[in-house]
Design a protein around this motif. Structure first.
Motif, PDB file in Angstrom:
ATOM      1  N   GLY A 111       0.779  -1.238   0.000  1.00 22.83           N
ATOM      2  CA  GLY A 111       0.000   0.000   0.000  1.00 22.83           C
ATOM      3  C   GLY A 111       0.806   1.281   0.000  1.00 22.83           C
ATOM      4  O   GLY A 111       0.244   2.375   0.019  1.00 22.83           O
ATOM      5  N   TYR A 112       2.129   1.194  -0.046  1.00 18.86           N
ATOM      6  CA  TYR A 112       2.955   2.399  -0.099  1.00 18.86           C
ATOM      7  C   TYR A 112       2.888   3.010  -1.493  1.00 18.86           C
ATOM      8  O   TYR A 112       2.790   2.300  -2.494  1.00 18.86           O
ATOM      9  CB  TYR A 112       4.418   2.072   0.225  1.00 18.86           C
ATOM     10  CG  TYR A 112       4.658   1.748   1.675  1.00 18.86           C
ATOM     11  CD1 TYR A 112       4.975   2.756   2.579  1.00 18.86           C
ATOM     12  CD2 TYR A 112       4.568   0.436   2.134  1.00 18.86           C
ATOM     13  CE1 TYR A 112       5.194   2.460   3.919  1.00 18.86           C
ATOM     14  CE2 TYR A 112       4.777   0.137   3.472  1.00 18.86           C
ATOM     15  CZ  TYR A 112       5.090   1.150   4.351  1.00 18.86           C
ATOM     16  OH  TYR A 112       5.306   0.851   5.673  1.00 18.86           O
ATOM     17  N   LYS A 113       2.944   4.318  -1.536  1.00 25.85           N
ATOM     18  CA  LYS A 113       2.981   5.046  -2.806  1.00 25.85           C
ATOM     19  C   LYS A 113       4.337   5.716  -2.917  1.00 25.85           C
ATOM     20  O   LYS A 113       4.996   5.978  -1.924  1.00 25.85           O
ATOM     21  CB  LYS A 113       1.860   6.071  -2.856  1.00 25.85           C
ATOM     22  CG  LYS A 113       0.486   5.451  -2.676  1.00 25.85           C
ATOM     23  CD  LYS A 113      -0.563   6.269  -3.318  1.00 25.85           C
ATOM     24  CE  LYS A 113      -1.956   5.707  -3.184  1.00 25.85           C
ATOM     25  NZ  LYS A 113      -2.128   4.308  -3.152  1.00 25.85           N
ATOM     26  N   ILE A 114       4.725   6.004  -4.161  1.00 26.64           N
ATOM     27  CA  ILE A 114       6.021   6.652  -4.389  1.00 26.64           C
ATOM     28  C   ILE A 114       5.801   7.810  -5.348  1.00 26.64           C
ATOM     29  O   ILE A 114       4.936   7.753  -6.229  1.00 26.64           O
ATOM     30  CB  ILE A 114       7.060   5.634  -4.927  1.00 26.64           C
ATOM     31  CG1 ILE A 114       8.474   6.159  -4.747  1.00 26.64           C
ATOM     32  CG2 ILE A 114       6.766   5.282  -6.370  1.00 26.64           C
ATOM     33  CD1 ILE A 114       9.546   5.094  -4.948  1.00 26.64           C
ATOM     34  N   LYS A 115       6.567   8.864  -5.137  1.00 28.46           N
ATOM     35  CA  LYS A 115       6.464  10.041  -6.004  1.00 28.46           C
ATOM     36  C   LYS A 115       7.875  10.504  -6.354  1.00 28.46           C
ATOM     37  O   LYS A 115       8.716  10.669  -5.473  1.00 28.46           O
ATOM     38  CB  LYS A 115       5.696  11.141  -5.276  1.00 28.46           C
ATOM     39  CG  LYS A 115       5.561  12.427  -6.069  1.00 28.46           C
ATOM     40  CD  LYS A 115       4.628  13.429  -5.412  1.00 28.46           C
ATOM     41  CE  LYS A 115       5.117  13.903  -4.084  1.00 28.46           C
ATOM     42  NZ  LYS A 115       4.323  14.976  -3.475  1.00 28.46           N
TER      43      LYS A 115
END
Length: 136
Positions: A111-115
């Motif tokens: 569930g981690y997001k990266i930008k």
């Protein structure tokens, strides 16, 4: 007197050139280092991520910048990232590519997001790129 002034100016210019050469050599050494695989196992990377997230959460944060790198490590110098084009991740090389692949493989399913985004603009041109990890 003019000769002394000229010598002083020449010494200043020489010192500045020497400092610039040292900075360029340092940058080249860093780029050489981060274009090669890190050698960090997924297990070690997970430990590092857990420590970073734990520290950020204890400070009330829901995201944290985990890395910063020069746009030279993108095949297009960060253009696709800046334009948010589909497939921008294919422009990554070296350690940033390794980090993206680790996120995709191990953190995205959790569930981690990266930008990835341009975080400075020297002279109005895209500069360094920051990687931010989000969990909320």
């Amino acid at each position: 007197m003019m000769e002394k002034l000229a010598l002083a100016e020449a010494e200043k210019a020489e010192a500045a050139a020497r400092k610039q050469a040292e900075a360029e050599a340092e940058k080249k050494l860093l780029l050489d280092k981060i274009t090669k695989p890190s050698g960090v196992s997924d297990e070690e990377a997970m430990k590092r991520v857990a420590a970073i997230v734990q520290r950020a959460v204890s400070n009330g944060l829901t995201e944290v910048q985990v890395y910063r790198f020069p746009n030279d490590l993108c095949t297009d110098h960060g253009r696709a990232i800046n334009q948010m084009e589909a497939g921008w991740e294919k422009t990554l090389t070296g350690l940033p590519k390794e980090m993206y692949e680790f996120w995709d493989r191990r953190l995205k399913p959790l569930g981690y997001k990266i930008k990835f985004q341009i975080i400075d603009w020297p002279g109005g041109m895209p500069g360094d790129i920051g990687i931010t990890l989000k969990w909320a």
